[in-house]
Scaffold this motif. Structure first.
Motif, PDB file in Angstrom:
ATOM      1  N   ASP A  40      67.723  85.407  -0.624  1.00 12.88           N
ATOM      2  CA  ASP A  40      66.512  85.562  -1.442  1.00 12.88           C
ATOM      3  C   ASP A  40      66.762  86.305  -2.752  1.00 12.88           C
ATOM      4  OD1 ASP A  40      64.985  84.180   0.422  1.00 12.88           O
ATOM      5  OD2 ASP A  40      64.517  85.997   1.547  1.00 12.88           O
ATOM      6  N   ASN A  41      68.009  86.345  -3.214  1.00 15.34           N
ATOM      7  CA  ASN A  41      68.351  86.935  -4.510  1.00 15.34           C
ATOM      8  C   ASN A  41      68.804  85.839  -5.455  1.00 15.34           C
ATOM      9  OD1 ASN A  41      67.975  89.699  -3.800  1.00 15.34           O
ATOM     10  ND2 ASN A  41      69.929  89.659  -2.742  1.00 15.34           N
ATOM     11  N   LYS A  42      68.464  85.986  -6.733  1.00 14.54           N
ATOM     12  CA  LYS A  42      68.954  85.074  -7.762  1.00 14.54           C
ATOM     13  C   LYS A  42      70.282  85.611  -8.259  1.00 14.54           C
ATOM     14  CE  LYS A  42      64.481  83.496  -9.437  1.00 14.54           C
ATOM     15  NZ  LYS A  42      63.608  83.376 -10.610  1.00 14.54           N
ATOM     16  N   VAL A  43      71.376  84.932  -7.918  1.00 16.08           N
ATOM     17  CA  VAL A  43      72.721  85.407  -8.225  1.00 16.08           C
ATOM     18  C   VAL A  43      73.345  84.482  -9.257  1.00 16.08           C
ATOM     19  CG1 VAL A  43      74.987  85.913  -7.268  1.00 16.08           C
ATOM     20  CG2 VAL A  43      72.945  86.405  -5.923  1.00 16.08           C
ATOM     21  N   SER A  44      73.585  85.018 -10.466  1.00 20.77           N
ATOM     22  CA  SER A  44      74.206  84.235 -11.535  1.00 20.77           C
ATOM     23  C   SER A  44      75.690  84.534 -11.679  1.00 20.77           C
ATOM     24  CB  SER A  44      73.523  84.516 -12.872  1.00 20.77           C
ATOM     25  OG  SER A  44      72.189  84.070 -12.837  1.00 20.77           O
ATOM     26  N   ARG A  45      76.123  85.708 -11.217  1.00 26.71           N
ATOM     27  CA  ARG A  45      77.536  86.088 -11.289  1.00 26.71           C
ATOM     28  C   ARG A  45      77.934  86.698  -9.959  1.00 26.71           C
ATOM     29  NH1 ARG A  45      78.745  90.294 -14.888  1.00 26.71           N
ATOM     30  NH2 ARG A  45      80.860  89.508 -14.965  1.00 26.71           N
ATOM     31  N   VAL A  46      79.150  86.405  -9.501  1.00 26.06           N
ATOM     32  CA  VAL A  46      79.657  86.996  -8.261  1.00 26.06           C
ATOM     33  C   VAL A  46      81.055  87.558  -8.485  1.00 26.06           C
ATOM     34  CG1 VAL A  46      78.313  85.507  -6.722  1.00 26.06           C
ATOM     35  CG2 VAL A  46      80.606  84.821  -7.394  1.00 26.06           C
ATOM     36  N   ASN A  47      81.395  88.537  -7.682  1.00 26.20           N
ATOM     37  CA  ASN A  47      82.764  89.031  -7.575  1.00 26.20           C
ATOM     38  C   ASN A  47      83.269  88.572  -6.218  1.00 26.20           C
ATOM     39  OD1 ASN A  47      82.866  90.407  -9.988  1.00 26.20           O
ATOM     40  ND2 ASN A  47      82.195  92.348  -9.107  1.00 26.20           N
ATOM     41  N   VAL A  48      84.373  87.855  -6.204  1.00 24.77           N
ATOM     42  CA  VAL A  48      84.981  87.407  -4.950  1.00 24.77           C
ATOM     43  C   VAL A  48      86.227  88.245  -4.727  1.00 24.77           C
ATOM     44  CG1 VAL A  48      86.028  85.493  -3.719  1.00 24.77           C
ATOM     45  CG2 VAL A  48      84.117  85.063  -5.237  1.00 24.77           C
ATOM     46  N   LEU A  49      86.250  88.950  -3.598  1.00 29.49           N
ATOM     47  CA  LEU A  49      87.388  89.780  -3.246  1.00 29.49           C
ATOM     48  C   LEU A  49      88.037  89.213  -2.003  1.00 29.49           C
ATOM     49  CD1 LEU A  49      85.657  93.255  -3.645  1.00 29.49           C
ATOM     50  CD2 LEU A  49      87.066  92.075  -5.308  1.00 29.49           C
ATOM     51  N   GLY A  50      89.348  89.120  -2.008  1.00 29.88           N
ATOM     52  CA  GLY A  50      90.051  88.602  -0.848  1.00 29.88           C
ATOM     53  C   GLY A  50      91.545  88.792  -0.995  1.00 29.88           C
ATOM     54  N   VAL A  51      92.253  88.270  -0.018  1.00 28.29           N
ATOM     55  CA  VAL A  51      93.701  88.354   0.012  1.00 28.29           C
ATOM     56  C   VAL A  51      94.251  86.937   0.008  1.00 28.29           C
ATOM     57  CG1 VAL A  51      95.696  89.119   1.362  1.00 28.29           C
ATOM     58  CG2 VAL A  51      93.620  90.503   1.307  1.00 28.29           C
ATOM     59  N   ILE A  52      95.211  86.681  -0.857  1.00 33.35           N
ATOM     60  CA  ILE A  52      95.870  85.370  -0.872  1.00 33.35           C
ATOM     61  C   ILE A  52      96.821  85.330   0.310  1.00 33.35           C
ATOM     62  CG2 ILE A  52      97.399  83.826  -2.143  1.00 33.35           C
ATOM     63  CD1 ILE A  52      96.343  85.123  -4.722  1.00 33.35           C
ATOM     64  N   VAL A  53      96.571  84.405   1.245  1.00 32.54           N
ATOM     65  CA  VAL A  53      97.410  84.306   2.437  1.00 32.54           C
ATOM     66  C   VAL A  53      98.415  83.163   2.350  1.00 32.54           C
ATOM     67  CG1 VAL A  53      95.764  85.431   3.971  1.00 32.54           C
ATOM     68  CG2 VAL A  53      95.633  82.962   3.647  1.00 32.54           C
ATOM     69  N   LEU A  54      98.180  82.209   1.438  1.00 32.57           N
ATOM     70  CA  LEU A  54      99.105  81.101   1.262  1.00 32.57           C
ATOM     71  C   LEU A  54      98.974  80.581  -0.157  1.00 32.57           C
ATOM     72  CD1 LEU A  54     101.085  78.974   2.466  1.00 32.57           C
ATOM     73  CD2 LEU A  54      99.074  77.627   3.056  1.00 32.57           C
ATOM     74  N   LYS A  55     100.099  80.534  -0.868  1.00 36.29           N
ATOM     75  CA  LYS A  55     100.094  79.985  -2.224  1.00 36.29           C
ATOM     76  C   LYS A  55     100.888  78.688  -2.188  1.00 36.29           C
ATOM     77  CE  LYS A  55     101.079  80.982  -7.018  1.00 36.29           C
ATOM     78  NZ  LYS A  55     101.651  81.909  -7.979  1.00 36.29           N
ATOM     79  N   GLN A  56     100.180  77.560  -2.399  1.00 39.39           N
ATOM     80  CA  GLN A  56     100.817  76.251  -2.317  1.00 39.39           C
ATOM     81  C   GLN A  56     101.513  75.893  -3.619  1.00 39.39           C
ATOM     82  OE1 GLN A  56      97.364  74.102  -1.130  1.00 39.39           O
ATOM     83  NE2 GLN A  56      97.666  74.578   1.040  1.00 39.39           N
ATOM     84  N   ASP A  57     100.884  76.151  -4.756  1.00 37.48           N
ATOM     85  CA  ASP A  57     101.472  75.985  -6.075  1.00 37.48           C
ATOM     86  C   ASP A  57     100.657  76.841  -7.044  1.00 37.48           C
ATOM     87  OD1 ASP A  57      99.199  74.408  -6.875  1.00 37.48           O
ATOM     88  OD2 ASP A  57     100.146  72.645  -6.007  1.00 37.48           O
ATOM     89  N   ASP A  58     100.833  76.643  -8.337  1.00 39.08           N
ATOM     90  CA  ASP A  58     100.155  77.503  -9.310  1.00 39.08           C
ATOM     91  C   ASP A  58      98.638  77.375  -9.313  1.00 39.08           C
ATOM     92  OD1 ASP A  58     102.445  78.728 -10.148  1.00 39.08           O
ATOM     93  OD2 ASP A  58     102.792  77.337 -11.813  1.00 39.08           O
ATOM     94  N   SER A  59      98.093  76.244  -8.843  1.00 37.65           N
ATOM     95  CA  SER A  59      96.646  76.042  -8.909  1.00 37.65           C
ATOM     96  C   SER A  59      95.968  75.959  -7.539  1.00 37.65           C
ATOM     97  CB  SER A  59      96.319  74.794  -9.715  1.00 37.65           C
ATOM     98  OG  SER A  59      96.876  73.661  -9.087  1.00 37.65           O
ATOM     99  N   ASN A  60      96.721  75.994  -6.443  1.00 39.51           N
ATOM    100  CA  ASN A  60      96.145  75.893  -5.106  1.00 39.51           C
ATOM    101  C   ASN A  60      96.598  77.054  -4.249  1.00 39.51           C
ATOM    102  OD1 ASN A  60      94.773  73.373  -5.414  1.00 39.51           O
ATOM    103  ND2 ASN A  60      96.776  72.382  -5.342  1.00 39.51           N
ATOM    104  N   MET A  61      95.625  77.740  -3.634  1.00 42.53           N
ATOM    105  CA  MET A  61      95.951  78.841  -2.737  1.00 42.53           C
ATOM    106  C   MET A  61      94.869  78.986  -1.683  1.00 42.53           C
ATOM    107  SD  MET A  61      95.387  81.885  -5.490  1.00 42.53           S
ATOM    108  CE  MET A  61      96.289  81.010  -6.734  1.00 42.53           C
ATOM    109  N   VAL A  62      95.197  79.673  -0.600  1.00 39.61           N
ATOM    110  CA  VAL A  62      94.259  79.948   0.476  1.00 39.61           C
ATOM    111  C   VAL A  62      93.915  81.437   0.412  1.00 39.61           C
ATOM    112  CG1 VAL A  62      93.905  79.953   2.970  1.00 39.61           C
ATOM    113  CG2 VAL A  62      95.197  78.104   1.904  1.00 39.61           C
ATOM    114  N   ILE A  63      92.615  81.741   0.391  1.00 43.49           N
ATOM    115  CA  ILE A  63      92.150  83.129   0.282  1.00 43.49           C
ATOM    116  C   ILE A  63      91.413  83.494   1.552  1.00 43.49           C
ATOM    117  CG2 ILE A  63      90.636  84.710  -0.974  1.00 43.49           C
ATOM    118  CD1 ILE A  63      91.045  83.001  -3.442  1.00 43.49           C
ATOM    119  N   ASP A  64      91.714  84.678   2.086  1.00 49.11           N
ATOM    120  CA  ASP A  64      90.984  85.226   3.237  1.00 49.11           C
ATOM    121  C   ASP A  64      90.068  86.304   2.705  1.00 49.11           C
ATOM    122  OD1 ASP A  64      90.056  86.000   5.686  1.00 49.11           O
ATOM    123  OD2 ASP A  64      91.881  87.062   6.270  1.00 49.11           O
ATOM    124  N   ASP A  65      88.758  86.079   2.844  1.00 49.37           N
ATOM    125  CA  ASP A  65      87.805  87.072   2.345  1.00 49.37           C
ATOM    126  C   ASP A  65      87.201  87.826   3.504  1.00 49.37           C
ATOM    127  OD1 ASP A  65      86.191  85.030   3.287  1.00 49.37           O
ATOM    128  OD2 ASP A  65      84.750  85.187   1.675  1.00 49.37           O
TER     129      ASP A  65
END
Length: 65
Positions: A40-65
Motif C-alpha cells: 500500500d505504498n507508492k514506491v518510485s525508487r528502491v534499494n536492492v541489497l544482496g549478495v552475488i552468489v553466481l556470476k555467469q558473465d559481465d551482464s548475468n548474475m544470481v543475487i541472494d537477497d
C-alpha cells in the motif's frame, strides 16, 4: 518573477526482489512519477541489497537477497 517549481528526488525504499516482481506497476500521466504499489505504498525508487552468489558473465548474475 514566477516561482520555479522544484521536483524533489523520491525517497528510495528497501524492497526484496520478490516484492518488486510481485507488485503492481502503475503508469502515471504527465510528469508524475510511475510507481510500484508495494504494501500500500507508492514506491518510485528502491534499494536492492544482496549478495552475488553466481556470476555467469559481465551482464548475468544470481543475487541472494
Amino acid at each position: 518573477m514566477a516561482e520555479e517549481q522544484r521536483q524533489r528526488r523520491q525517497v528510495a525504499h528497501k524492497a526484496s526482489i520478490n516484492q518488486i516482481l510481485s507488485s503492481n506497476y502503475v503508469k502515471e500521466e504527465g510528469w508524475e512519477p510511475n510507481y510500484l504499489s508495494i504494501n500500500d505504498n507508492k514506491v518510485s525508487r528502491v534499494n536492492v541489497l544482496g549478495v552475488i552468489v553466481l556470476k555467469q558473465d559481465d551482464s548475468n548474475m544470481v543475487i541472494d537477497d
